[in-house]
Write a protein that holds these residues in place. Structure first.
Motif, short mmCIF file in Angstrom:
data_model
loop_
_atom_site.label_atom_id
_atom_site.label_comp_id
_atom_site.label_asym_id
_atom_site.label_seq_id
_atom_site.Cartn_x
_atom_site.Cartn_y
_atom_site.Cartn_z
N ALA A 49 1.45 1.21 4.62
CA ALA A 49 2.19 0.52 3.56
C ALA A 49 1.36 0.51 2.30
O ALA A 49 0.13 0.53 2.37
N ASP A 50 2.03 0.51 1.16
CA ASP A 50 1.31 0.32 -0.08
C ASP A 50 2.16 -0.46 -1.08
O ASP A 50 3.37 -0.62 -0.90
N VAL A 51 1.49 -0.97 -2.09
CA VAL A 51 2.16 -1.72 -3.15
C VAL A 51 1.52 -1.34 -4.47
O VAL A 51 0.29 -1.23 -4.56
N ARG A 57 6.96 -1.61 -3.15
CA ARG A 57 6.34 -1.42 -1.85
C ARG A 57 6.90 -0.21 -1.13
O ARG A 57 8.10 0.11 -1.26
N TYR A 59 6.76 1.60 2.89
CA TYR A 59 6.39 1.40 4.29
C TYR A 59 6.65 2.67 5.09
O TYR A 59 7.64 3.38 4.86
N THR A 68 4.48 -6.40 6.64
CA THR A 68 4.71 -6.76 5.24
C THR A 68 3.39 -6.69 4.48
O THR A 68 2.41 -7.31 4.90
N SER A 70 1.37 -7.55 1.00
CA SER A 70 1.46 -8.48 -0.12
C SER A 70 0.11 -8.51 -0.83
O SER A 70 -0.89 -8.01 -0.32
#
Length: 116
Positions: A49-51, A57, A59, A68, A70
Motif C-alpha cells: 500500500a502507499d499514500v 491511496r 492497495y 489500511t 494512514s
C-alpha cells in the motif's frame, strides 16, 4: 539522508491484527509518496500500500478491504493497520518513502508472521 524506523511486527494468529509504524527522521510533508512493501521467502518484494502527499491511496488487490495505510504528519509517521491477517501475509514488511526528487529510502524491515 532520510532515516526510517519501523516497528510493530510480530507473530499473530490467522484472523488477527497488527499495526505497523514507520517513523521518518524528516517531515513527511517534504516527501512525495510513502508506502509499505513486503517480501516473503523466495518471492520478489511487492507493494502492499502507499499514500501520496495529496492523500491518495493505493492497495494491492490481495490486501484490499483488510489493510489500511494512514499518515500522521505531526508525528512524521506512516502506519499500516492490518486486519484479518492470513498465513499468506507472512513476510518482512518494509517502509519506503520517495522524495520529490525521486530519491527512495527504505526502512530496515520488520517481520510479520501469521500462524494458522
Amino acid at each position: 539522508q532520510v532515516q526510517l524506523v519501523e516497528s510493530g511486527g510480530g507473530l499473530v494468529q490467522s484472523g488477527g491484527s497488527l499495526r505497523l509504524s514507520c517513523a521518518a527522521s524528516v517531515s513527511i510533508l517534504s516527501l512525495n509518496v510513502m508506502g509499505w512493501y513486503r517480501q516473503a521467502p523466495g518471492k520478489q518484494r511487492e507493494l502492499v500500500a502507499d499514500v501520496n502527499n495529496r492523500g491518495s491511496r493505493t492497495y494491492a488487490d490481495s490486501v484490499k478491504g483488510r489493510f489500511t495505510i494512514s499518515r500522521d504528519n505531526a508525528k512524521n509517521t506512516v502506519y499500516l493497520q492490518m486486519n484479518n491477517l492470513k498465513v499468506e501475509d507472512t513476510a518482512v514488511y518494509y517502509c519506503q518513502m520517495t522524495s520529490w526528487a525521486n530519491d527512495r529510502y527504505w526502512g530496515q524491515g520488520t517481520q510479520v508472521t501469521v500462524s494458522s
